[in-house]
Design a protein around this motif. Structure first.
Motif, mmCIF file in Angstrom:
data_model
loop_
_atom_site.group_PDB
_atom_site.id
_atom_site.type_symbol
_atom_site.label_atom_id
_atom_site.label_comp_id
_atom_site.label_asym_id
_atom_site.label_seq_id
_atom_site.Cartn_x
_atom_site.Cartn_y
_atom_site.Cartn_z
ATOM 1 N N GLN A 83 0.875 -1.173 0.000
ATOM 2 C CA GLN A 83 0.000 0.000 0.000
ATOM 3 C C GLN A 83 0.907 1.217 0.000
ATOM 4 O OE1 GLN A 83 -2.576 1.647 -0.878
ATOM 5 N NE2 GLN A 83 -4.240 1.229 0.531
ATOM 6 N N THR A 84 0.387 2.134 -0.648
ATOM 7 C CA THR A 84 1.180 3.311 -0.918
ATOM 8 C C THR A 84 0.331 4.520 -0.576
ATOM 9 O OG1 THR A 84 2.112 2.050 -2.687
ATOM 10 C CG2 THR A 84 2.463 4.410 -2.802
ATOM 11 N N THR A 85 0.963 5.656 -0.420
ATOM 12 C CA THR A 85 0.163 6.857 -0.225
ATOM 13 C C THR A 85 0.869 8.050 -0.847
ATOM 14 O OG1 THR A 85 -1.069 8.185 1.375
ATOM 15 C CG2 THR A 85 1.073 7.364 2.103
ATOM 16 N N ASP A 128 9.223 -7.742 -2.949
ATOM 17 C CA ASP A 128 8.378 -8.295 -4.021
ATOM 18 C C ASP A 128 8.371 -7.412 -5.272
ATOM 19 O OD1 ASP A 128 6.498 -10.457 -4.745
ATOM 20 O OD2 ASP A 128 5.088 -8.800 -4.947
ATOM 21 N N ASP A 129 8.842 -6.187 -5.139
ATOM 22 C CA ASP A 129 8.920 -5.320 -6.330
ATOM 23 C C ASP A 129 10.144 -5.642 -7.195
ATOM 24 O OD1 ASP A 129 6.595 -3.931 -6.218
ATOM 25 O OD2 ASP A 129 7.418 -2.112 -5.330
ATOM 26 N N PHE A 130 11.057 -6.439 -6.677
ATOM 27 C CA PHE A 130 12.097 -6.978 -7.555
ATOM 28 C C PHE A 130 11.455 -8.037 -8.442
ATOM 29 C CE2 PHE A 130 15.341 -5.784 -4.240
ATOM 30 C CZ PHE A 130 16.178 -5.045 -5.087
ATOM 31 N N GLY A 150 -1.225 2.789 -5.915
ATOM 32 C CA GLY A 150 -1.938 1.909 -6.839
ATOM 33 C C GLY A 150 -1.044 0.935 -7.592
ATOM 34 N N GLY A 151 0.187 0.733 -7.119
ATOM 35 C CA GLY A 151 1.064 -0.251 -7.760
ATOM 36 C C GLY A 151 1.243 0.057 -9.231
ATOM 37 N N SER A 152 0.992 -0.970 -10.037
ATOM 38 C CA SER A 152 1.225 -0.815 -11.478
ATOM 39 C C SER A 152 0.303 0.219 -12.119
ATOM 40 C CB SER A 152 1.023 -2.167 -12.166
ATOM 41 O OG SER A 152 -0.280 -2.645 -11.868
HETATM 42 O O1 DON Z 1 6.769 0.974 -5.652
HETATM 43 C C1 DON Z 1 5.822 0.452 -6.216
HETATM 44 O O2 DON Z 1 5.594 0.584 -7.392
HETATM 45 C C2 DON Z 1 4.841 -0.357 -5.387
HETATM 46 N N1 DON Z 1 5.488 -0.880 -4.240
HETATM 47 C C3 DON Z 1 3.689 0.520 -5.035
HETATM 48 C C4 DON Z 1 2.625 -0.195 -4.256
HETATM 49 C C5 DON Z 1 1.342 0.520 -4.214
HETATM 50 O O3 DON Z 1 1.159 1.539 -4.815
HETATM 51 C C6 DON Z 1 0.261 -0.134 -3.447
HETATM 52 N N2 DON Z 1 -0.841 0.751 -3.289
HETATM 53 N N3 DON Z 1 -1.955 0.650 -3.510
#
Ligand code: DON
Length: 594
Positions: free
Chosen positions: A404-406, A446-448, A497-499
């Motif tokens: 999760q990101t913000t 896990d992003d690797f 939002g990841g990807s």
């Molecule tokens: O750095 C990245 O791209 C991921 N770790 C981001 C993860 C992310 O945005 C999750 N959020 N909803």
């Protein structure tokens, strides 16, 4: 819709699509205002259906604005601005406040990226992304047969990279801060020590994840409600985290990377079989990087370079669609979706192959950001048929030269701006709350690319560029971005939002620039997303009319309905110099200012 016009023009003029497109662009300019009004209507039609919160209206402030994922953090930022702090002071205060009131993402156990633009136009970007521990190695998430060990890179101690947030905030403040460090960390300490009221969404999440927290925290954590469930109105008090915040407040960098907190992290790693050592912590330093600067229709886009793939992808996407008359076609019309999706497919193929930590891998940045390259990638777009992802490969540039990101956005009275995105990767990171120190660790490993071609949590694949190596930063999609128009600040934007991060930022910019939306409308607007693989278009509910979806399905596009895409928090500077906010209704995101 566009196909017939372009084919007719092609026949008439016996020239390529580009010339035809330019003719349409001129028509578009003449009717720009009318088109924009039509687009805003289309947006209203699509966004309203069956959705609550999506009618949220933009707020406007004159002296400063903060848009963040949590009302308490926004309030802290506004208070700092009001007492004379600049955007950087407010950034540090909001970041640490989020680490307390938004444990699912706002972290000190993770890392992130930021773009800064001073009122005078100086720009800078900082990479405080986590690093792989010194003992990490390429195959650490593979079993004896070379198969990925499920979940090891996503949950628990081994999933954690060396946190970067505290180093990032210290360096940022050293260079651009105005108020005293202790003064801007204090609100986070207070929130941890005295507690804060959980939002309804947080109550639901913490209850849902109780068994995960119990599994990974046998010694207990403040996030677990003993004897029952969290209820609406409950306060979350985090005494261990308060002690960590006190140490950071009083000792700065050393309060986190050395001494008591470093010992707690090392002990936690020992207990759970993780790799982060005291040496790793001591050696971690955030890096200033040169921002990427791109152009879109005369707007200057200032965005994040590697270790994030986000900025390169965003500028590639904008360059790929720049020649097409999106505003004439309309918001989420079939042709608009088709062009944007085809651009996304091509850009994500490049990402998978070419992007990685620039300290370890030569990223062909110049080549990827050449407008002619991105235009040429669109040349085989077929209006009659979706291009299968299997037919799209990454561009070749000769031999390699070597949830999760913000996100939050802040502008102060003078016009200094910060766009900052941080993460512990998925919601609540690896679920491990460092005993004694009270903060959640990330699951950023896990992003690797744990194995070439094996998708990560977000379905993204990668190869050698993003393979695990000791002290290497894992590739990110985070895209904090600032846009200028005519040499002046125009927009501050970003999202988790990841990807889907770069496609959400891409759409937010286009919603304003091409479709004439205000900042809140651009944020509310339902999003869609394609990432090359899997070969499908993710859509939010009510993103498309049934007719548009049918038209595109007939061309071979596959749609996948999902809950929500992105949580964009952004600020737009209006013609009369006001700060207009867009706080995403998909979460507890809140705008404030004065
Ligand atoms: O750095 C990245 O791209 C991921 N770790 C981001 C993860 C992310 O945005 C999750 N959020 N909803």
């Amino acid at each position: 819709m566009q196909k017939t016009i372009i084919q007719k023009l092609n026949k008439t003029f016996k020239v390529g699509t580009l010339f035809a497109t330019m003719v349409i662009l001129n028509l578009d300019e003449a009717n720009a205002q009318v088109e924009k009004e039509k687009n805003v209507k289309a947006f209203e039609f699509l966004s309203k259906a069956g959705a609550s919160g999506f009618d949220r209206k933009a707020l406007e402030f004159e002296n400063g604005a903060v848009v963040s994922a949590h009302p308490e953090a926004t309030a802290v930022g506004v208070a700092i601005l009001k007492k004379g702090g600049n955007a950087v002071d407010a950034t540090v205060a909001v970041k640490f406040a989020l680490a307390v009131v938004y444990p699912n993402a706002g972290n000190i156990g993770g890392g992130g990226f930021l773009i800064y633009r001073s009122a005078k136009g100086e720009i800078a970007s900082m990479d405080f992304r986590e690093k792989a521990p010194g003992l990490a190695h390429k195959d650490m998430f593979l079993d004896a047969n070379g198969d990925p060990i499920s979940d090891k890179s996503k949950e628990g101690h081994l999933a954690a990279g060396v946190p970067g947030t505290v180093s990032g905030m210290v360096e940022l403040h050293k260079k651009y801060g105005k108020l005293k460090w202790s003064e801007i960390v204090e609100p986070a300490y207070q929130l941890a020590d005295k507690g804060f009221r959980l939002t309804k969404q947080q109550v639901r999440e913490l209850n849902r994840l109780k068994s995960k927290f119990q599994q990974y925290n046998p010694l207990g954590t403040a996030l677990i409600k003993e004897n029952g469930e969290w209820k609406d109105g409950d306060f979350l008090v985090q005494k261990e985290l308060a002690n960590t915040m006190r140490l950071i407040r009083d000792k700065g960098r050393a309060g986190f990377y050395e001494g008591e907190v470093a010992n707690y992290i090392a002990e936690e790693m020992k207990r759970g079989g993780g790799l982060i050592s005291k040496e790793d912590l001591k050696n971690y330093h955030a890096a200033w990087r040169k921002p990427i600067v791109g152009d879109y229709k005369g707007y200057k886009v200032i965005t994040m370079p590697p270790t994030s793939s986000g900025g390169i992808a965003l500028v590639q996407l904008l360059q790929s669609v720049a020649a097409y008359p999106l505003s004439t076609w309309g918001f989420n019309a079939d042709s608009t979706i088709q062009v944007m999706v085809e651009a996304e497919r091509r850009v994500y193929a490049d990402r998978a192959k070419h992007l990685g930590d620039p300290d370890f891998w030569k990223v062909p940045q110049k080549e990827l950001l050449t407008p002619a390259y991105n235009k040429s990638r669109m040349a085989n777009l077929n209006w009659d048929k979706a291009t299968p992802s299997s037919e799209i490969q990454a561009g070749e540039f000769g031999k390699k030269e070597s949830e999760q990101t913000t996100h939050f956005s802040i502008v102060d009275k003078e016009g200094n701006a910060v766009s900052l995105t941080t993460t512990i990767n998925t919601s609540y990171g690896n679920y491990v709350v460092v005993k004694g120190a009270g903060f959640l660790l990330n699951n950023e490993m896990d992003d690797f690319s744990v194995k070439p071609g094996v998708p990560n949590y977000f379905g993204l694949i990668g190869y050698e560029a993003n393979a695990i190596a000791p002290n290497k930063r894992m590739l990110s999609s985070m895209t904090p971005t600032i846009v200028e128009k005519d040499g002046k600040l125009f927009m501050v934007v970003g999202t988790p939002g990841g990807s889907t991060i770069m496609t959400s930022v891409f759409q937010s910019i286009i919603n304003v620039v091409d479709f004439g939306m205000d900042m809140q409308q651009a944020v509310n607007a339902r999003k869609f997303h394609h990432q090359w693989l899997p070969d499908r278009v993710d859509i939010e509910p009510n993103a498309l009319t049934p007719e548009v979806q049918k038209t595109l399905e007939a061309k071979g596009y596959t749609f996948y309905k999902r809950g929500s895409i992105g949580r964009v928090d952004a600020i737009l500077i209006t013609k009369d110099g006001k700060y207009q906010t867009g706080a995403d209704p998909r979460g507890d995101d809140t705008a404030g200012g004065w």
